[in-house]
Write an enzyme that holds these catalytic residues in place. Sequence first.
Site, PDB file in Angstrom:
ATOM      1  N   LYS A 138      21.861 -20.641 -23.158  1.00  0.00           N
ATOM      2  CA  LYS A 138      22.944 -21.619 -23.004  1.00  0.00           C
ATOM      3  C   LYS A 138      22.486 -23.048 -23.321  1.00  0.00           C
ATOM      4  CE  LYS A 138      26.426 -19.224 -20.607  1.00  0.00           C
ATOM      5  NZ  LYS A 138      26.023 -18.304 -19.519  1.00  0.00           N
ATOM      6  N   ARG A 139      21.208 -23.313 -23.107  1.00  0.00           N
ATOM      7  CA  ARG A 139      20.697 -24.670 -23.402  1.00  0.00           C
ATOM      8  C   ARG A 139      20.941 -25.046 -24.858  1.00  0.00           C
ATOM      9  NH1 ARG A 139      15.573 -25.094 -23.939  1.00  0.00           N
ATOM     10  NH2 ARG A 139      15.253 -22.847 -23.885  1.00  0.00           N
TER      11      ARG A 139
END
Length: 475
Positions: free
Chosen positions: A240-241
């Site tokens: 997700k980063r």
Amino acid sequence: MHKQVVTRFAPSPTGHLHIGGARTAIFNWLFSRHNEGKFILRIEDTDTQRSTTEYTESILESLRWLGIDWDEGPYFQTKRLDLYRAYAEKLYHSGWAYYCECSPEEVERRRQEAFARGLKPKYDGTCRDKGLTPAPGRVLRFRCPQGGITVIRDIIKGSLVFDNSELDDLVLIRSDGMPTYNFSVIVDDITMGITHVIRGDDHVNNTPKQVLLYQALGESVPEFAHVPLILGPDRKRLSKRHGATSVIAYRDMGFLPEALFNYLVRLGWSYGDQEIFTREELVEKFTLEHVGSSASIFDMEKLRWINGYYIRKKSPQDLVDQLIPFLKERGYPERERSYLIRAIQTLQARCVTLSEMADAMDFYMVDEVKYEPQAAEKFLTPDTAGFLKDIIEAISLRDGQFDERALEEFFRRLADERGVKLKVIAQVVRVGLTGRTASPGLFEIMDILGKETVIRRLERALDYATAFQKSATSS
Ligand code: GLU
């Protein structure tokens, strides 16, 4: 006769379908289709704490959206518990498994101790030879061979050698009766007749344990193909980063399923320099030998490039249904399908995603177009107000055709008569009609909007320009 190829995709419903998982599904699907085999869908939901029906639904929806169909399933592991127990019994009766009464806390404490002493932190075999029978609170463990090696011939990674002494007496059935991942996977792969296990290489370390279980059960081992992971631009596992990671998120951003499919296949598989493939071509050309053995880096720009290609190539008739949810999401009023199709045609070459197209459609959809401040400041001014008035008058008086060619001719003549450049007139009208200085061809737009709308919008632009004139002179 050649054995029929059977592959499977086995997601755990503990999250939405990740694009890495989607690529694994696509590779399995392509490989089975290429070999005229069977593709099975299996939901690995034995982690009842983290598995949900919402995630299962979302995974199925993502697969359907990508155009991946399955020949069997979805099977649910939680509905197959009796089968795992039957196989566990077999291993127990043949001496390949034993019951263990060590509490999880104790096992953990001994692991820590071993680790502290620089030893491999694995189960120390306390219950191995106690000859315990089944009883509440006991787990069933595999009697892992203590010596020798296990070799895996992986189609993508080549030969992988594991020392059996490194492996644990892994738990097969937990004290609550649930099978562990490694055990349920092999029982399913055996009973479903899987010939090729194609999965992410985060499972490589599980494979020797699984191979030993096949051998203990006297079953033949399938072929393995471990696909390298997808990494972010910083070479760390895609998460997700790095931005969106689920298939659903890419759908909601306006990517087309055929573009994401094409992109994900090429990310890890190649066929010379070719980038764009139809689905039929992929089915025809896909083999595991051409899957690369090093990790791939996710490249958003390339995905956008491929999406833009498919947006341009598709017929507007096909695009319209995919675009409508994006138009609804923006709260635009409903329009006729034929009108939308004409509008889409003018935007296909200018937009990369459906979402960008829906944004760019605004001036086709709402009458009160928003003027970009800089565009209005430059083109809807006291200098152009008089001029806009003339254009409105001329257009209103015009009885003839209101199509692209006739309009262009008319504007050229108008520019000649007023001694101004066509470009200048065009920009003023463009801002009046679209609110912007850049748009599809002006005459095309006018043709689509129709005379009445054009006049209404230019009158509004004129009001704006004169209001500006008043406030400019009164200050
Ligand atoms: N359920 C496993 C996962 O989602 C896949 C297991 C397998 O393919 O063997 O990672």
